[in-house]
Design a protein around this motif. Structure first.
Motif, PDB file in Angstrom:
ATOM      1  N   VAL A 245       0.862  -1.181   0.000  1.00  0.00           N
ATOM      2  CA  VAL A 245       0.000   0.000   0.000  1.00  0.00           C
ATOM      3  C   VAL A 245       0.900   1.232   0.000  1.00  0.00           C
ATOM      4  O   VAL A 245       1.854   1.323   0.773  1.00  0.00           O
ATOM      5  N   THR A 246       0.582   2.161  -0.877  1.00  0.00           N
ATOM      6  CA  THR A 246       1.322   3.420  -0.979  1.00  0.00           C
ATOM      7  C   THR A 246       0.311   4.568  -0.959  1.00  0.00           C
ATOM      8  O   THR A 246      -0.902   4.344  -0.954  1.00  0.00           O
ATOM      9  N   LYS A 247       0.820   5.780  -0.994  1.00  0.00           N
ATOM     10  CA  LYS A 247      -0.068   6.940  -1.031  1.00  0.00           C
ATOM     11  C   LYS A 247      -0.982   6.905  -2.266  1.00  0.00           C
ATOM     12  O   LYS A 247      -2.111   7.372  -2.206  1.00  0.00           O
TER      13      LYS A 247
ATOM     14  N   LEU B 281      -3.980   8.275  10.560  1.00  0.00           N
ATOM     15  CA  LEU B 281      -2.879   7.401  10.989  1.00  0.00           C
ATOM     16  C   LEU B 281      -2.295   6.633   9.812  1.00  0.00           C
ATOM     17  O   LEU B 281      -1.075   6.445   9.723  1.00  0.00           O
ATOM     18  N   LEU B 282      -3.152   6.192   8.912  1.00  0.00           N
ATOM     19  CA  LEU B 282      -2.687   5.497   7.705  1.00  0.00           C
ATOM     20  C   LEU B 282      -1.800   6.421   6.881  1.00  0.00           C
ATOM     21  O   LEU B 282      -0.711   6.026   6.450  1.00  0.00           O
ATOM     22  N   SER B 283      -2.232   7.649   6.685  1.00  0.00           N
ATOM     23  CA  SER B 283      -1.440   8.620   5.912  1.00  0.00           C
ATOM     24  C   SER B 283      -0.089   8.873   6.561  1.00  0.00           C
ATOM     25  O   SER B 283       0.938   8.925   5.873  1.00  0.00           O
ATOM     26  N   ALA B 284      -0.078   9.019   7.874  1.00  0.00           N
ATOM     27  CA  ALA B 284       1.186   9.251   8.588  1.00  0.00           C
ATOM     28  C   ALA B 284       2.104   8.033   8.464  1.00  0.00           C
ATOM     29  O   ALA B 284       3.318   8.172   8.261  1.00  0.00           O
ATOM     30  N   PHE B 285       1.537   6.844   8.576  1.00  0.00           N
ATOM     31  CA  PHE B 285       2.326   5.613   8.444  1.00  0.00           C
ATOM     32  C   PHE B 285       2.946   5.533   7.057  1.00  0.00           C
ATOM     33  O   PHE B 285       4.146   5.273   6.909  1.00  0.00           O
TER      34      PHE B 285
ATOM     35  N   HIS C 228       8.363   2.648   6.521  1.00  0.00           N
ATOM     36  CA  HIS C 228       7.203   1.908   7.019  1.00  0.00           C
ATOM     37  C   HIS C 228       6.507   1.241   5.839  1.00  0.00           C
ATOM     38  O   HIS C 228       6.185   1.898   4.853  1.00  0.00           O
ATOM     39  N   TRP C 229       6.272  -0.044   5.967  1.00  0.00           N
ATOM     40  CA  TRP C 229       5.635  -0.785   4.877  1.00  0.00           C
ATOM     41  C   TRP C 229       4.328  -1.395   5.351  1.00  0.00           C
ATOM     42  O   TRP C 229       4.236  -1.922   6.459  1.00  0.00           O
ATOM     43  N   LEU C 230       3.349  -1.361   4.484  1.00  0.00           N
ATOM     44  CA  LEU C 230       2.081  -2.040   4.706  1.00  0.00           C
ATOM     45  C   LEU C 230       1.814  -2.882   3.464  1.00  0.00           C
ATOM     46  O   LEU C 230       1.650  -2.340   2.366  1.00  0.00           O
TER      47      LEU C 230
ATOM     48  N   ILE D  30      -8.073  -8.729   3.237  1.00  0.00           N
ATOM     49  CA  ILE D  30      -8.295  -9.857   4.140  1.00  0.00           C
ATOM     50  C   ILE D  30      -7.026 -10.282   4.881  1.00  0.00           C
ATOM     51  O   ILE D  30      -7.078 -11.110   5.777  1.00  0.00           O
ATOM     52  N   GLY D  31      -5.889  -9.704   4.494  1.00  0.00           N
ATOM     53  CA  GLY D  31      -4.626 -10.028   5.145  1.00  0.00           C
ATOM     54  C   GLY D  31      -3.712  -8.829   5.098  1.00  0.00           C
ATOM     55  O   GLY D  31      -3.853  -7.962   4.225  1.00  0.00           O
ATOM     56  N   LYS D  32      -2.754  -8.783   6.029  1.00  0.00           N
ATOM     57  CA  LYS D  32      -1.845  -7.632   6.063  1.00  0.00           C
ATOM     58  C   LYS D  32      -0.558  -7.964   6.794  1.00  0.00           C
ATOM     59  O   LYS D  32      -0.477  -8.914   7.567  1.00  0.00           O
ATOM     60  N   CYS D  33       0.418  -7.148   6.496  1.00  0.00           N
ATOM     61  CA  CYS D  33       1.688  -7.181   7.214  1.00  0.00           C
ATOM     62  C   CYS D  33       2.146  -5.740   7.378  1.00  0.00           C
ATOM     63  O   CYS D  33       2.122  -4.967   6.420  1.00  0.00           O
ATOM     64  N   THR D  34       2.529  -5.391   8.596  1.00  0.00           N
ATOM     65  CA  THR D  34       3.182  -4.104   8.811  1.00  0.00           C
ATOM     66  C   THR D  34       4.637  -4.399   9.153  1.00  0.00           C
ATOM     67  O   THR D  34       4.938  -5.359   9.864  1.00  0.00           O
ATOM     68  N   ALA D  35       5.510  -3.578   8.607  1.00  0.00           N
ATOM     69  CA  ALA D  35       6.940  -3.781   8.819  1.00  0.00           C
ATOM     70  C   ALA D  35       7.629  -2.424   8.774  1.00  0.00           C
ATOM     71  O   ALA D  35       7.104  -1.474   8.191  1.00  0.00           O
TER      72      ALA D  35
END
Length: 143
Positions: free
Chosen positions: A12-14, A36-40, A46-48, A58-63
């Motif tokens: 996910v990107t801007k 918060l999403l925009s700031a991340f 920061h990767w989503l 339905i799935g995600k990873c934050t790193a």
């Protein structure tokens, strides 16, 4: 049940953050807040990464890339999750593979993460990618 052959996994990107307008209820601890999403996403370290099926996340990873002045970049994998109805179908593995590919492309030297001892599914996922568990103490500082 939707066919997993239509599953898409991407960062996910801007420019594509509107995908987060349709997130499965059980995926995050709380509803995603646009501010918060925009700031991340404003932080390049920061990767989503998300798994999307039928236009629903339905799935995600934050790193996060961990940078230091004396060592090469490392990737801290904060969280991988898939909503309950799609667990144990290989989606988390696909998300992890995508994240590790990005880490390699972006010159991260290694990836580190943590999970609870009794989270057998997560442990199997990480160990299937060659991860080795290490003993360590975890402290939470309250302030």
């Amino acid at each position: 049940m939707p066919q997993l052959e239509h599953l898409k996994i991407f960062e996910v990107t801007k420019t594509n953050m509107s995908v987060m307008d349709n997130v499965a209820t059980d995926l995050f601890d709380a509803p995603v807040k646009q501010s918060l999403l925009s700031a991340f996403l404003a932080e390049p370290t920061h990767w989503l990464i998300v798994a999307v099926l039928d236009k629903r996340v339905i799935g995600k990873c934050t790193a996060m890339v961990h940078r230091r002045p004396d060592k090469e970049d490392e990737l801290y994998l904060d969280e991988i999750d898939v909503i309950p109805e799609f667990r144990r179908q290989g989606i988390a593995k696909k998300i992890l593979d995508h994240v590790l590919k990005l880490a390699d492309e972006r010159d991260c030297e290694e990836c580190w993460l943590g999970t609870e001892n009794d989270n057998i599914a997560a442990r199997k996922l990480y160990e299937s990618n060659g991860a080795k568990a290490e003993e360590f103490l975890l402290y939470y500082l309250e302030y």
